[in-house]
Design an enzyme around this catalytic site. Structure first.
Site, short mmCIF file in Angstrom:
data_model
loop_
_atom_site.label_atom_id
_atom_site.label_comp_id
_atom_site.label_asym_id
_atom_site.label_seq_id
_atom_site.Cartn_x
_atom_site.Cartn_y
_atom_site.Cartn_z
N TYR A 26 91.25 41.25 66.05
CA TYR A 26 90.29 40.91 67.10
C TYR A 26 90.91 39.87 68.03
CZ TYR A 26 86.77 43.05 64.05
OH TYR A 26 86.07 43.92 63.27
N GLN B 273 90.95 51.47 57.89
CA GLN B 273 90.64 52.11 59.17
C GLN B 273 89.70 53.30 59.02
OE1 GLN B 273 94.40 53.02 61.03
NE2 GLN B 273 94.71 50.92 61.74
N SER C 1 85.15 50.74 64.80
CA SER C 1 86.15 51.49 65.55
C SER C 1 85.66 52.89 65.91
CB SER C 1 87.45 51.58 64.76
OG SER C 1 88.07 50.32 64.65
N ASP D 45 86.08 52.09 58.96
CA ASP D 45 85.70 51.13 60.00
C ASP D 45 84.72 51.74 61.01
OD1 ASP D 45 85.53 49.16 61.88
OD2 ASP D 45 87.68 48.94 62.20
#
Length: 372
Positions: free
Chosen positions: A227, A126, A132, A129
């Site tokens: 997703y 994360q 994001s 990413d």
């Protein structure tokens, strides 16, 4: 190893891949950092800001010649490829599934390439990413853009002249962008509703104050690697029926639904647009992949039956300083994960390395699997 920060020459791009602050952190890890002259100007980073943090400012040609690792935001283009050779390690959003010619061109150069958009959706990735971090800003800006384009204000307002009722906002897609859009619209005082094929997003949407529109008969089995899957035609019809009442009452609609490597699903048809309120605004964040509204055109505003349809990526270019800061932090975490003592570990047992390395020394890999 030397890291080269390149200026992105894509039209409209205002971000830079590495900020001066993150450059300093990379230098502290043992890397030498070069930056192309004026690479950060559109993100409010001067050349002197980089120099004060130990970065060497050079011409584009020198950065390509001297750097081992080349970093930019958008895919490397034909002009870049002329200067790439087999000692380079490339890091950017390559969109390798839909950009196969570029991947083959990189392989022919004997170079190595990592695609940031191939980052696996796992908890330990994360912090790396970029999809994001940039989508978060996109969700915020979508609401601000919508507020600007609307002829109404968001909050309830009681005045001596009368009461203004709050605007109604409908959000398709409760991913990172959708969640930020919900939070922003609620803070501005709107009544917010949201819908998503992934039933597990219901709790997240409701925790931010949105009413979640549930599709009858949904199994909740609609998520894959974080997703949304491609919905069945039956589901699309049920979703359309479920959201129509809210759609036709909405003052602002924000659509964020995208499936990696595929055309964006059409969630709002021309017929539905014709039944929407006069003066309503649609901000379609999926326009770059075909759009969630059938009438959307990328980087254009279309007016149909009094409804204003804005096709955009809302790209975080419009908040380039914050977007560059977040992108740079993602890159720092990614490089830190891939290297040890400023040298690459090449651990293909690791899911992150395995998933993001698309070309290794001229050998093409798709999701880490050699095919050449």
């Amino acid at each position: 190893m030397k890291i080269g920060i390149l200026k992105d020459h894509k039209k409209g791009e205002r971000r830079v891949a590495i900020s001066p602050k993150i450059s300093k952190q990379l230098i502290s890890k043992g890397f030498e950092v070069l930056v192309e002259k004026d690479a950060g100007l559109n993100a409010s980073f001067k050349n002197s800001d980089y120099e004060e943090n130990g970065v060497t400012v050079e011409s584009r040609a020198v950065v390509f010649k001297d750097a081992d690792i080349l970093i930019k935001i958008n895919p490397f283009d034909e002009e870049d490829l002329k200067l790439i050779d087999n000692h380079h390690i490339l890091i950017s959003q390559l969109y390798h599934k839909s950009n196969t010619k570029l991947i083959h061109d990189i392989a022919e150069k004997g170079a190595t390439a990592f695609s940031l958009d191939a980052m696996p959706r796992i908890s330990r990735a994360q912090e790396m990413d970029v999809l994001s971090s940039q989508s978060n800003l996109a969700g915020y800006k979508a609401v601000i853009l919508g507020a600007y384009e609307m002829t109404k204000i968001f909050p309830l307002m009681m005045t001596a002249a009368g009461t203004i009722t709050p605007s109604r906002v409908l959000i398709f897609g409760v991913g990172v962008a959708g969640l930020q859009a919900i939070a922003t619209a609620k803070r501005l005082g709107a009544i917010v509703e949201a819908t998503d094929i992934r039933l597990e997003t219901k709790e997240q949407a409701e925790s931010l104050g949105a009413k979640f529109i549930t599709v009858d008969g949904d199994t909740g089995d609609a998520s894959e690697d974080g997703y949304a899957k491609v919905a069945s035609e039956e589901y699309k019809q049920k979703q359309k029926e479920a959201v129509n009442k809210s759609l036709f009452e909405a003052d602002l609609v924000i659509t964020t639904a995208m499936v990696p490597g595929r055309k964006s699903p059409v969630l709002i048809t021309e017929d539905q647009v014709k039944q929407m309120k006069n003066g309503a605004v649609i901000v379609d964040l999926a326009a770059a992949q075909g759009g969630n509204c059938s009438l959307s055109k990328l980087n254009k505003t279309v007016i149909e039956n009094g409804v204003k349809i804005i096709g955009t990526t809302i790209a975080p270019e419009s908040v380039s300083t914050n977007a560059s800061d977040l992108f740079a932090k993602n890159i720092y975490n990614f490089i830190s994960h891939l290297t040890e003592e400023a040298q690459f570990k090449w651990d293909f047992e690791d899911e992150i390395t395995f998933g993001t390395c698309i070309v290794k020394e001229g050998i093409i890999k798709q999701n880490g699997i050699e095919n050449g």
